[in-house]
Design an enzyme around this catalytic site. Structure first.
Site, PDB file in Angstrom:
ATOM      1  CB  SER A   4     109.993 -94.775  50.547  1.00 35.47           C
ATOM      2  OG  SER A   4     108.673 -94.207  50.401  1.00 35.47           O
ATOM      3  CE1 TYR A  23     109.770 -97.299  46.180  1.00 35.67           C
ATOM      4  CE2 TYR A  23     108.017 -96.455  47.883  1.00 35.67           C
ATOM      5  CZ  TYR A  23     109.451 -96.314  47.214  1.00 35.67           C
ATOM      6  OH  TYR A  23     109.908 -95.050  47.071  1.00 35.67           O
TER       7      TYR A  23
END
Ligand code: NAD
Length: 246
Positions: free
Chosen positions: A141, A155
Site C-alpha cells: 500500500s 496498517y
C-alpha cells in the site's frame, strides 16, 4: 498448458479484479476467500465463462492450519502452482496508536504480514520443487510510504513490512527463477474502506491525489498481471506505486 495462479482474498475488490483479468489472460485460478462464499462463487463463474478452471478454496490466512488446507486443495486439484497474488488484507477503524490495543495489532500483523509470509512460503516450496520458476506479487500500500499517522499507522507498518519482505524474498529465490514484487495501490474504490468504518474514504481523500481522483480495482489488476507476465521477465525485488501520483 495454462499456468496456475493463487489469489488470496480473491472474492472482492482488487483480488476479484485480478481473478477476472487473469482468467482472460489464460490462467487457471485457485481463488481463496475467507467467508464471502456468494461473492467468491460469482467471481469464479465469471472466470469460468472466460475459460479458466477455478478452484474455490476457503481459508483464513491468519490460521496456519487453514493455509495448509488451501495448499492441500491446490495440490489435489492442479498438482502445480506457477504464480501467487498475495492480496488478502485488512484495515481497522481510524485511530491513533494510543487508542490501539494488543489484540488489534496482533490481528493486523497476523493477517497482513504473517499470513502473507506463510502463504508465500508454501508457494515458494512448490515452485522450487517444480524447478520451473514462478512469480509472486505482494499487495502492499502507499500507506507503507506515507505512515498513515492519525488514520491507521498499524496498517501502514504492516504494509512496510511487506515491502521489506518482498525485497528479502526476491533475493532468496532469484536464482530459482522465482520473481517477487510488490504493488502499492493508492486510494482505490473497493469494499475495504467500508470495513474500516469509512465507506466514503476514497471520494473524501481524492483531492489529495495528484491525478485528482480515486482509482479502480481494474487499474491495480492490470499492472499486477503485467508483473506476473513474461513482459516483466527481468523485474524482481521491485515495488511499484500505482497511486495516481500520491
Ligand atoms: P477488500 O476488502 O475488497 O479485499 C480484501 C480481501 O481480503 C477481502 O476479500 C477479504 O475477505 C480478504 N481477507 C481479509 N482477511 C482475510 C483473511 N484472514 N484470510 C483470507 N482472506 C482475507 O479490499 P481491497 O481494497 O481489494 O484490498 C485488497 C488488498 O489491497 C489488501 O491487501 C489491501 O490492504 C490492499 N490495498 C487496498 C487499497 C485501497 O484503497 N482499496 C489501497 C492500498 C492497498
Amino acid at each position: 498448458m495454462r499456468p496456475v495462479l493463487l489469489i488470496t482474498g480473491g472474492s472482492t475488490g482488487i483480488g476479484a479484479a485480478c481473478a477476472r483479468g487473469a482468467a482472460r489472460q489464460g490462467y487457471d485460478i485457485a481463488l481463496n476467500y475467507r467467508n464471502s462464499e456468494a461473492e467468491a462463487n460469482a467471481v469464479a463463474d465469471a472466470c469460468r465463462a472466460d475459460g479458466a478452471r477455478v478452484l474455490l478454496c476457503r481459508g483464513d490466512v491468519a490460521d496456519p492450519a487453514e493455509i495448509n488446507g488451501v495448499f492441500a486443495a491446490i495440490d489435489a486439484e492442479f498438482r502445480r502452482l506457477d504464480a501467487l497474488i498475495n492480496n488478502a488484507g485488512i484495515v481497522d477503524q481510524t485511530a491513533t496508536l494510543t487508542q490501539m490495543d494488543h489484540a488489534r495489532l496482533r490481528r493486523m500483523f497476523d493477517i497482513n504480514v504473517i499470513g502473507a509470509m506463510l502463504v508465500a512460503k508454501e508457494a515458494v516450496l512448490r515452485m522450487q520443487a517444480q524447478g520451473e520458476g514462478g512469480v509472486i506479487v505482494n499487495i502492499s500500500s502507499a500507506a507503507a510510504r506515507l505512515g498513515s499517522g492519525k488514520q491507521y499507522l498499524d496498517y501502514a507498518a504492516s504494509k512496510a513490512a511487506i515491502d521489506c519482505f518482498t525485497k528479502g524474498l526476491s533475493d532468496e529465490v532469484a536464482a530459482d527463477n522465482i520473481r517477487v514484487m510488490a504493488v502499492r495501490p493508492g486510494l482505490i474504490e473497493t469494499p475495504i474502506h467500508a470495513k474500516g468504518g469509512e465507506p466514503g474514504r476514497a471520494d473524501k481523500l481524492a483531492h489529495m491525489v495528484p491525478m485528482q481522483r480515486k482509482g479502480t480495482a481494474e487499474e491495480i489488476a492490470r499492472p499486477v498481471l503485467w508483473l506476473l507476465s513474461e513482459e516483466a521477465s527481468y523485474i524482481t525485488g521491485s515495488t511499484l506505486d500505482v497511486t495516481g501520483g500520491r
